[in-house]
Design an enzyme around this catalytic site. Structure first.
Site, short mmCIF file in Angstrom:
data_model
loop_
_atom_site.label_atom_id
_atom_site.label_comp_id
_atom_site.label_asym_id
_atom_site.label_seq_id
_atom_site.Cartn_x
_atom_site.Cartn_y
_atom_site.Cartn_z
N ASP A 182 0.84 -1.18 0.00
CA ASP A 182 0.00 0.00 0.00
C ASP A 182 0.89 1.25 0.00
O ASP A 182 1.85 1.31 -0.76
CB ASP A 182 -0.98 -0.03 1.18
CG ASP A 182 -2.13 0.94 1.03
OD1 ASP A 182 -3.13 0.59 0.38
OD2 ASP A 182 -2.02 2.06 1.55
N TYR A 308 -3.17 11.02 0.96
CA TYR A 308 -3.65 10.98 -0.42
C TYR A 308 -3.57 12.37 -1.05
O TYR A 308 -3.15 12.52 -2.21
CB TYR A 308 -5.08 10.45 -0.46
CG TYR A 308 -5.16 8.98 -0.19
CD1 TYR A 308 -5.21 8.06 -1.23
CD2 TYR A 308 -5.18 8.49 1.12
CE1 TYR A 308 -5.27 6.70 -0.98
CE2 TYR A 308 -5.24 7.13 1.38
CZ TYR A 308 -5.28 6.24 0.33
OH TYR A 308 -5.32 4.89 0.59
N HIS A 361 -4.29 -7.97 -0.02
CA HIS A 361 -3.61 -6.70 0.24
C HIS A 361 -2.97 -6.65 1.63
O HIS A 361 -1.92 -6.04 1.81
CB HIS A 361 -4.64 -5.58 0.08
CG HIS A 361 -4.06 -4.21 0.06
ND1 HIS A 361 -3.33 -3.72 -0.99
CD2 HIS A 361 -4.14 -3.20 0.97
CE1 HIS A 361 -2.97 -2.47 -0.73
NE2 HIS A 361 -3.45 -2.12 0.45
#
Length: 383
Positions: A182, A308, A361
């Protein structure tokens, strides 16, 4: 006048009784929406799953046992670049162990690594070889968990990579390995680009890859990987668009509502894990809630979302090939599943590649034994 302290300070998570009482009040007062109109997770977190998880959180979750789990490895804080950084640090009993920094992402935390720290640091105790030992460092990303919350812009993946390099040097590790998935993958790649003299090699369990300009000679496997990436971008990336553009707006709800925070996080634990639509088949309620606690207790709904905004909306363009030795493990349910051929242009030092048949993930939490064996196998190529 003295400068900022570089002292490494022992740290323990302490959850006030008032915090426990407050979350219980909020859970009791949750205003629930109507159920989804489909029989799966395609509209987001299913109400039945979330209501049961929140019921467990309210009625059965043992906060003091959770606190003990969160504190079972030595933790510390140190100020780096003006920000307190929280990290787990466990030294191996084996003198030739390789220092290794493990980096989590969103919506994870250092709790993802709790099942793998023991086998990585003390392989003999888990049936392995002393030659596979690591000194493990698990930092918490800025704005996440118990690290400090930046008060100004600028903390994107590249700056975090620079901070991790300073942290490892501060701990006495001038040469070290790096591992991540990630955001941890992007930060690990940035470490390899920006500090190749310090990084002996990297291992990724999520492998970002560019779409090639020339698609004429793609194999069937290449085209399937690109199609999966396109589906994720079209159908599964709305969360990233929100947090890359309005992290403050989404942060109010994530900070105010425990049910809302749990829904936002659990949605990804279902979508990105190898769970066939049932995250309860892979993660226990305690595992899900221990991770959610790392967001709820320090109120990081907005500050964690900003990575982000920083790294997408405020990207520096610091990209390109990663020059250090590299290992990649591709788990079948992850969101990025390139072929080796698609990944190779980014990793000229690619020395280890493996495509697994199970896991997703959150590999360290889903398939801890496989995760450990993959790191060991990759770093045997680098030592």
């Amino acid at each position: 006048m003295t400068g900022p302290s570089e002292d490494i300070v022992p740290f323990r998570i302490s959850i006030p009784a008032a915090t426990v009482a407050d979350v219980r009040v909020r859970l009791r007062r949750t205003r629930w929406p109507e159920p989804e109109t489909v029989g799966d997770w395609s509209q987001g977190t299913r109400r039945s799953f979330l209501r049961e998880l929140c019921r467990y959180w309210l009625e059965e979750y043992d906060w003091r046992a959770a606190e003990a789990r969160l504190n079972r490895f030595p933790q510390f804080t140190v100020e780096i670049d003006g920000l307190p950084i929280h990290f787990v640090h466990v030294r191996s009993p084996h003198p030739d162990a390789v220092p290794l920094v493990l980096t989590h992402g969103w919506p994870g935390s250092v709790t993802e690594f709790h099942k793998v720290i023991g086998p990585l640091t003390d392989p003999v105790a888990f049936g392995g070889s002393p030659a596979d030992g690591f000194h493990v460092v698990c930092p918490t990303l800025p704005g996440f968990g118990f690290s400090g919350k930046p008060s100004g812009p600028g903390w994107g993946a590249e700056r975090i990579a620079d901070a991790w390099n300073r942290l490892m040097n501060r701990l006495g590790y001038p040469r070290y390995g790096a591992q991540g998935g990630d955001w941890g993958a992007r930060i690990t790649m940035a470490l390899g680009r920006r500090h190749p003299g310090n990084v002996i090699g990297i291992h990724l369990n999520m492998v970002p890859f560019p779409v090639p300009e020339n698609t004429d000679d793609l194999t069937e496997a290449d085209r399937a990987a690109l199609a999966a990436l396109a589906r994720h971008r079209a159908q599964g990336s709305a969360y990233a668009a929100v947090m890359a553009t309005q992290p403050q707006s989404i942060g109010y709800g994530l900070t105010d509502s425990p049910a809302g925070l749990a829904a936002w996080i659990v949605d990804k634990f279902e979508a990105w894990s190898d769970c066939a639509g049932d995250p309860g088949s892979v993660f226990t309620d305690d595992e899900l809630l221990d991770n959610i606690l790392m967001y709820w207790v320090p109120a990081t709904g907005a500050s964690s979302a900003r990575i982000y905004w920083e790294s997408f909306a405020g990207a520096t363009g610091d990209e390109g090939p990663v020059p250090v030795p590299t290992g990649c493990s591709i788990f079948p349910a992850d969101i990025y599943r390139p072929t080796r051929r698609l990944a190779e242009p980014q990793f000229p030092g690619l020395r280890y590649w493996n495509e697994l048949d199970k896991g997703g993930h959150f590999a360290a939490l889903e398939q801890p034994a496989t995760f450990v064996s993959e790191i060991r196998a990759a770093f045997r190529q680098f030592r």
